[in-house]
Design an enzyme around this catalytic site. Sequence first.
Site, PDB file in Angstrom:
ATOM      1  N   CYS A 267       0.882  -1.176   0.000  1.00  0.00           N
ATOM      2  CA  CYS A 267       0.000   0.000   0.000  1.00  0.00           C
ATOM      3  C   CYS A 267       0.910   1.214   0.000  1.00  0.00           C
ATOM      4  O   CYS A 267       1.606   1.456  -0.970  1.00  0.00           O
ATOM      5  CB  CYS A 267      -0.984  -0.027   1.165  1.00  0.00           C
ATOM      6  SG  CYS A 267      -0.260  -0.251   2.807  1.00  0.00           S
TER       7      CYS A 267
ATOM      8  N   ARG B  54      -2.604  -1.199   5.556  1.00  0.00           N
ATOM      9  CA  ARG B  54      -3.607  -1.847   4.715  1.00  0.00           C
ATOM     10  C   ARG B  54      -3.092  -3.170   4.159  1.00  0.00           C
ATOM     11  O   ARG B  54      -3.830  -4.164   4.108  1.00  0.00           O
ATOM     12  CB  ARG B  54      -4.031  -0.893   3.593  1.00  0.00           C
ATOM     13  CG  ARG B  54      -4.806   0.307   4.092  1.00  0.00           C
ATOM     14  CD  ARG B  54      -5.176   1.275   2.978  1.00  0.00           C
ATOM     15  NE  ARG B  54      -4.036   2.079   2.539  1.00  0.00           N
ATOM     16  CZ  ARG B  54      -4.100   2.983   1.569  1.00  0.00           C
ATOM     17  NH1 ARG B  54      -5.248   3.179   0.918  1.00  0.00           N
ATOM     18  NH2 ARG B  54      -3.034   3.701   1.232  1.00  0.00           N
TER      19      ARG B  54
END
Length: 320
Positions: free
Chosen positions: A233, A238
């Site tokens: 990411c 994430r």
Amino acid sequence: MARCDVLVSADWAESNLHAPKVVFVEVDEDTSAYDRDHIAGAIKLDWRTDLQDPVKRDFVDAQQFSKLLSERGIANEDTVILYGGNNNWFAAYAYWYFKLYGHEKVKLLDGGRKKWELDGRPLSSDPVSRPVTSYTASPPDNTIRAFRDEVLAAINVKNLIDVRSPDEFSGKILAPAHLPQEQSQRPGHIPGAINVPWSRAANEDGTFKSDEELAKLYADAGLDNSKETIAYCRIGERSSHTWFVLRELLGHQNVNIAFGYGPHACPASAYSRMCLTTFFTSLTQRFPQLQLARPFEDLERRGKGLHSVGIKELLVTWPT
């Protein structure tokens, strides 16, 4: 790996708040959330100040991690239950940390803070302190981490999963929509990457989707189970969530995370891929003195220019 090995339900958590050798830890994007209220007895880890090296852009090392957990009262033999807001994204980030430094007994609270609050379960604003321990972190397990050269070598060879939003993937925006200040240096994505936004792995209540749903999600996106996988990411929170799904829930063993090695970290010899509209928009924003002979929208509408020969994406490099 069975789900019970890496997840606990809210029912189990509420029944074990005071169980011996069980420590609840809240890790939130909003680092002030814990200060307002938290699960009774839970301690706080601040992802910015506790898990990031204060000088360089890297993780705290094993010695720093040992000191941190010792001061917070976590022992090597404790079962650590991590939870947080926004579908556990920073809790998953902390989970990866604990695995990096060899902590064996660590799990996520399925649904995190969101599910806990939706259920109407109790929260407390009481301060929490635990007796100091002598925690000893293991040397980092770098088999679950991918470095820049590994990412570059993986292009068109391994699975590269960009777990950001579709607009970040396309280059339309440089940061999550709700965090515009957290921008990447370059728009677009690493060539050959597939886009499976991390949040698609969660239900509306923040819990993880079923194994069958998750397997279909990645299969439909083109994940090749026979290849090693690198998820990325920008910061890593994430992609940690996606790493947890692929490795801990679906059992993929060769899954790594590239922290800070998205398209913005590629050298000048590497490329980011972006759509033409975004390319010209970004170009004119970076170089205000540049003028196109004809507005790109006009070229597109008239069927001329690059679109007329079937080119809808460009591989581009940006100055560092």
